[in-house]
Write a protein that holds these residues in place. Structure first.
Motif, short mmCIF file in Angstrom:
data_model
loop_
_atom_site.label_atom_id
_atom_site.label_comp_id
_atom_site.label_asym_id
_atom_site.label_seq_id
_atom_site.Cartn_x
_atom_site.Cartn_y
_atom_site.Cartn_z
N ARG A 66 -27.01 0.55 16.65
CA ARG A 66 -27.96 1.29 17.45
C ARG A 66 -29.23 1.55 16.63
N GLU B 59 -34.01 6.78 16.52
CA GLU B 59 -34.81 7.38 17.59
C GLU B 59 -36.23 6.83 17.54
N THR C 135 -36.17 0.64 19.96
CA THR C 135 -35.20 -0.01 20.83
C THR C 135 -34.73 -1.29 20.16
N ARG C 136 -33.56 -1.77 20.57
CA ARG C 136 -33.06 -3.05 20.10
C ARG C 136 -32.99 -3.97 21.31
N ASP C 137 -33.74 -5.07 21.26
CA ASP C 137 -33.91 -5.93 22.42
C ASP C 137 -33.46 -7.35 22.10
N CYS D 162 -35.43 -5.15 16.71
CA CYS D 162 -35.72 -3.72 16.73
C CYS D 162 -37.24 -3.55 16.76
N GLU E 141 -40.27 1.94 20.67
CA GLU E 141 -40.11 2.24 22.09
C GLU E 141 -41.48 2.45 22.74
N ARG F 30 -45.14 -3.73 21.88
CA ARG F 30 -43.81 -4.30 22.07
C ARG F 30 -43.95 -5.78 22.36
#
Length: 253
Positions: A2, A5, A8-10, A20, A23, A27
């Motif tokens: 995970r 904070e 995100t991991r996409d 990673c 957020e 992006r």
């Protein structure tokens, strides 16, 4: 694993890559994937990415072509550190140099590369509003002129080396005007979302010492149909292969 904070991991390339990224802020989407798919690299060659962000383009290229020597330059330390972590997490060797492309360290200036790739900022800051997030603004708002991106690329390319860029179609006059005389054989491939719509992006290839005439190819269509008619993506099969399976982009002969 995970992400922490604020990150995100996409999944990219149908899950072949786990990336990673912030957020909020800049992006990575499909642009660096298309860029990587357009690079005519072969195993054993060296690749330098200018402005690598979190490393998506270089890592996509590393998945498709094994045995490359990959190096990325990133101005923002936060994004550079994410790129290092992404390379490690995906088991791909990618050397990240935190530096301004206008002031590369001597260790990089002493090297040349078979390929230089880049996704330069799309927007002139003489127009429009700056993004509120500093990372996104640095990635999207031009502070370093396109001419300097091209100059840096030309200097770092080995003889007969390839430059591959992705850029907004509206910037094509500036892009062509910035082309260094050391770069020839320029080819432009417009990317058209759907048939009959104006191309919003272009891919450019040029070769150091290239002598062939300029070529403007017919647009490459990304989506099926003249409009979006259903949930989910509607990519044509060749583009779906690029985005989901890491295939090479079908560059015109």
């Amino acid at each position: 694993m995970r992400p922490v904070e604020g990150l995100t991991r996409d999944a990219f390339l149908g899950g072949k890559l786990s990336i990673c990224q912030p957020e909020q802020g800049y992006r990575a989407g499909i642009d660096p994937v298309l860029l990587a798919a357009a690079v005519p690299a072969t195993p054993g060659q060296s690749v330098l990415e200018l402005g690598c962000g979190v490393g998506v383009a270089s890592l996509c290229l590393g998945v498709r072509v094994p045995g490359l020597t990959l190096t990325g330059v990133e101005l923002q330390p936060f994004y550079a550190e994410l790129a290092r972590g992404n390379a490690h997490a995906n088991g791909i060797a990618l050397d990240i140099v935190t530096a301004d492309l206008a002031a590369l360290p001597a260790s990089l200036r002493a090297r040349d590369f078979d390929h230089v790739i880049a996704n330069p900022p799309y927007h002139l800051r003489a127009r429009g509003s700056a993004a509120p997030d500093p990372g996104r603004e640095t990635a999207l708002g031009e502070a370093t002129p396109l001419a300097l991106w091209i100059e840096t690329a030309a200097r770092r390319l080995a003889p007969r080396g390839w430059l591959t860029l992705i850029q907004r179609a509206e910037r094509m006059p500036a892009l062509l005007g910035a082309m260094d005389t050391r770069l020839g054989g320029v080819e432009i491939l417009p990317l058209e979302a759907r048939p009959g719509r104006p191309a919003k992006l272009v891919l450019l290839r040029a070769r150091k010492g290239g002598k062939s005439a300029f070529r403007l190819h017919s647009p490459l269509i990304l989506h099926e149909g003249s409009r979006h008619e259903r949930d989910g993506d509607s990519y044509v099969p060749a583009i779906s292969d690029v985005l989901r399976r890491g295939a090479a982009l079908p560059w015109p002969a």
